[in-house]
Motif scaffolding. Sequence first.
Motif, short mmCIF file in Angstrom:
data_model
loop_
_atom_site.label_atom_id
_atom_site.label_comp_id
_atom_site.label_asym_id
_atom_site.label_seq_id
_atom_site.Cartn_x
_atom_site.Cartn_y
_atom_site.Cartn_z
N ALA A 175 0.83 -1.21 0.00
CA ALA A 175 0.00 0.00 0.00
C ALA A 175 0.86 1.26 0.00
O ALA A 175 0.58 2.23 -0.71
N LEU A 176 1.93 1.26 0.81
CA LEU A 176 2.83 2.42 0.86
C LEU A 176 3.55 2.61 -0.47
O LEU A 176 3.76 3.75 -0.92
N THR A 177 3.94 1.51 -1.10
CA THR A 177 4.59 1.60 -2.41
C THR A 177 3.64 2.20 -3.44
O THR A 177 4.03 3.07 -4.24
N ALA A 178 2.39 1.75 -3.43
CA ALA A 178 1.40 2.29 -4.36
C ALA A 178 1.19 3.78 -4.14
O ALA A 178 1.12 4.57 -5.09
N LEU A 179 1.13 4.18 -2.87
CA LEU A 179 0.96 5.61 -2.55
C LEU A 179 2.15 6.42 -3.04
O LEU A 179 1.98 7.50 -3.63
N ALA A 180 3.37 5.90 -2.83
CA ALA A 180 4.57 6.60 -3.27
C ALA A 180 4.60 6.77 -4.78
O ALA A 180 4.95 7.84 -5.31
N ALA A 229 -5.11 1.83 -7.40
CA ALA A 229 -6.25 1.46 -6.56
C ALA A 229 -6.77 0.07 -6.96
O ALA A 229 -7.09 -0.76 -6.10
N GLY A 230 -6.84 -0.19 -8.26
CA GLY A 230 -7.31 -1.49 -8.72
C GLY A 230 -6.39 -2.63 -8.29
O GLY A 230 -6.87 -3.71 -7.91
N LEU A 231 -5.07 -2.39 -8.32
CA LEU A 231 -4.11 -3.40 -7.91
C LEU A 231 -4.27 -3.74 -6.43
O LEU A 231 -4.24 -4.93 -6.04
N LEU A 232 -4.47 -2.73 -5.59
CA LEU A 232 -4.62 -2.97 -4.15
C LEU A 232 -5.89 -3.76 -3.86
O LEU A 232 -5.92 -4.60 -2.96
N ILE A 257 -7.03 -4.13 0.27
CA ILE A 257 -8.24 -3.46 0.76
C ILE A 257 -9.43 -4.16 0.12
O ILE A 257 -9.42 -4.50 -1.06
N ALA A 258 -10.45 -4.41 0.92
CA ALA A 258 -11.63 -5.13 0.43
C ALA A 258 -12.42 -4.25 -0.55
O ALA A 258 -12.48 -3.02 -0.37
N PRO A 259 -13.04 -4.85 -1.56
CA PRO A 259 -13.84 -4.06 -2.50
C PRO A 259 -14.92 -3.23 -1.81
O PRO A 259 -15.16 -2.08 -2.19
N ALA A 260 -15.55 -3.80 -0.78
CA ALA A 260 -16.60 -3.06 -0.07
C ALA A 260 -16.02 -1.85 0.65
O ALA A 260 -16.63 -0.77 0.67
N GLU A 261 -14.83 -2.00 1.24
CA GLU A 261 -14.17 -0.89 1.93
C GLU A 261 -13.77 0.19 0.93
O GLU A 261 -13.92 1.39 1.20
N ALA A 262 -13.25 -0.22 -0.23
CA ALA A 262 -12.87 0.75 -1.26
C ALA A 262 -14.10 1.51 -1.76
O ALA A 262 -14.06 2.73 -1.95
N ALA A 263 -15.19 0.79 -1.99
CA ALA A 263 -16.42 1.43 -2.46
C ALA A 263 -16.97 2.40 -1.41
O ALA A 263 -17.45 3.49 -1.75
N ALA A 264 -16.87 2.03 -0.14
CA ALA A 264 -17.34 2.90 0.94
C ALA A 264 -16.52 4.19 1.00
O ALA A 264 -17.06 5.28 1.19
N GLU A 265 -15.20 4.07 0.83
CA GLU A 265 -14.33 5.25 0.85
C GLU A 265 -14.63 6.16 -0.33
O GLU A 265 -14.73 7.39 -0.17
N GLY A 267 -7.96 8.45 -2.48
CA GLY A 267 -8.63 8.14 -1.22
C GLY A 267 -8.63 6.65 -0.93
O GLY A 267 -8.43 6.23 0.21
N VAL A 268 -8.83 5.85 -1.95
CA VAL A 268 -8.82 4.39 -1.78
C VAL A 268 -7.42 3.91 -1.40
O VAL A 268 -7.25 3.07 -0.51
N VAL A 269 -6.39 4.45 -2.07
CA VAL A 269 -5.01 4.05 -1.77
C VAL A 269 -4.63 4.44 -0.34
O VAL A 269 -4.04 3.64 0.40
N VAL A 270 -4.98 5.66 0.06
CA VAL A 270 -4.68 6.10 1.43
C VAL A 270 -5.43 5.25 2.45
O VAL A 270 -4.89 4.89 3.50
N ASP A 271 -6.68 4.92 2.16
CA ASP A 271 -7.45 4.08 3.07
C ASP A 271 -6.81 2.70 3.22
O ASP A 271 -6.79 2.12 4.31
N ALA A 272 -6.24 2.18 2.12
CA ALA A 272 -5.53 0.90 2.19
C ALA A 272 -4.32 0.99 3.12
O ALA A 272 -4.03 0.06 3.88
N VAL A 273 -3.62 2.13 3.06
CA VAL A 273 -2.48 2.33 3.96
C VAL A 273 -2.95 2.39 5.41
O VAL A 273 -2.34 1.81 6.32
N MET A 274 -4.07 3.08 5.63
CA MET A 274 -4.57 3.27 6.99
C MET A 274 -5.02 1.95 7.62
O MET A 274 -4.65 1.63 8.75
N VAL A 275 -5.81 1.17 6.90
CA VAL A 275 -6.37 -0.05 7.49
C VAL A 275 -5.33 -1.13 7.69
O VAL A 275 -5.57 -2.11 8.40
N ASN A 276 -4.14 -0.94 7.11
CA ASN A 276 -3.09 -1.94 7.26
C ASN A 276 -1.99 -1.52 8.25
O ASN A 276 -0.90 -2.07 8.21
#
Length: 412
Positions: A6-11, A34-37, A43-51, A282-291
């Motif tokens: 997730a951090l690599t994707a964000l960078a 975002a699609g790769l994560l 990150i779960a599809p439902a979590e990404a959709a919610a974000e 937002g989805v990428v950052v949320d992936a970093v946060m939840v992990n």
Amino acid sequence: MALTLALTALAVVLAFAVARPHRWPEAVVAVPAAGLLIAAGVIAPAEAAAEAGRLLPVVGFLAAVLVLARLCADEGVFRAAGAVMAHAAAGNQNRLMATIFAIAAATTAILSLDATVLLLTPVVLATTRMLSVPATPHAYATAHLANSASLLLPVSNLTNLLAFAAAGISFLRFAALMTLPWLAAIVVEFILLRWLFKRELSVATQRVADQAVHVPVFALVVLGLTLAGFVAASILGVSPAWAALGGVLVLGGRSLVRRSGTVTRLVAAADLPFLVFVLCLGVVVDAVMVNGLDTAMQGVLPTGQSLPALLGIAAVAAVLSNAVNNLPAVLVLLPLVSAAGPGAVLAVLIGVNIGPNLTYIGSLANLLWRGVVRREIATGPVEFSRIGLCTVPVTLVASVVGLWLGMQLFGV
């Protein structure tokens, strides 16, 4: 492993946004990241959709404000501003600087920092050429105020829209609490930039023939009514986006009827690729946060809403903005401080709005400004940061103190 990915994707997303090779839109990398994560299970599809769903109203509001700013430019609002600047100079650059500060602060607060960077800065550069004075101090005024002067209203910055949603306060209460920080930032920036550029500002302006100023009355009236609509919508519990949309429909309809604009031009002004970038970021950052990043950041952030705590929160936000850009920084920090109260949320906002004046990477507005001015003034990352080091710490402290005083005044 998930956090590393997730951090690599964000960078990668941020590095592409900074470099923008061939001026490709930021979404070119943000969407696949975002699609790769999601595909990798980070990150779960439902979590990404919610974000994405949480950000969608904010992004819609941003689109309306971007179109409104472009329509105001088409109506001649910024041409009129340039004429006012030239008239105010009258042989004295200090008056010119004061006028630019007033116009840039108002533009940023009402039409967002993007309007100041993309629409007002070229007008300022043209005015300095006409007056035969150094452009550098006035260009830096627009750069700094695009960030610092975006504290006042929820509509002034995308970060404000996010903080407004997290703070859980009304439009009027937001503006009331941020008035003192906004004024403090403007005054401190004015004093320090005048001191830093005192040699350049000592050059007398050339006398120019008086020009008739065409005041775009219709556009200014619509803009004033739209601003009043923001307040009314907040009181009624309706999204301020509807007021922005109303302004767009009136000015946009006028431009289409007069054939001075087209539907294609209006759609382009909304910058749809950038809006998609915001959602995917937002989805990428949320992936970093939840992990795991949320847990790590909780150990760094001060707690509470005392003055020392607010100063600490703003400082952390400013540092994080210059490490990963202010948009990811606000997405990371808001969920961690929202429980402490609106004061802590607004302290984050001060950090992510003023802090970016320290480095180019601090905000996307800085990168846009660099592209606008690069042919007019000689400036680079070292010079930008040197000036930022002289202004950011003092401006940050003054604005946080203003916030704390506002909280005492309004009982937060």
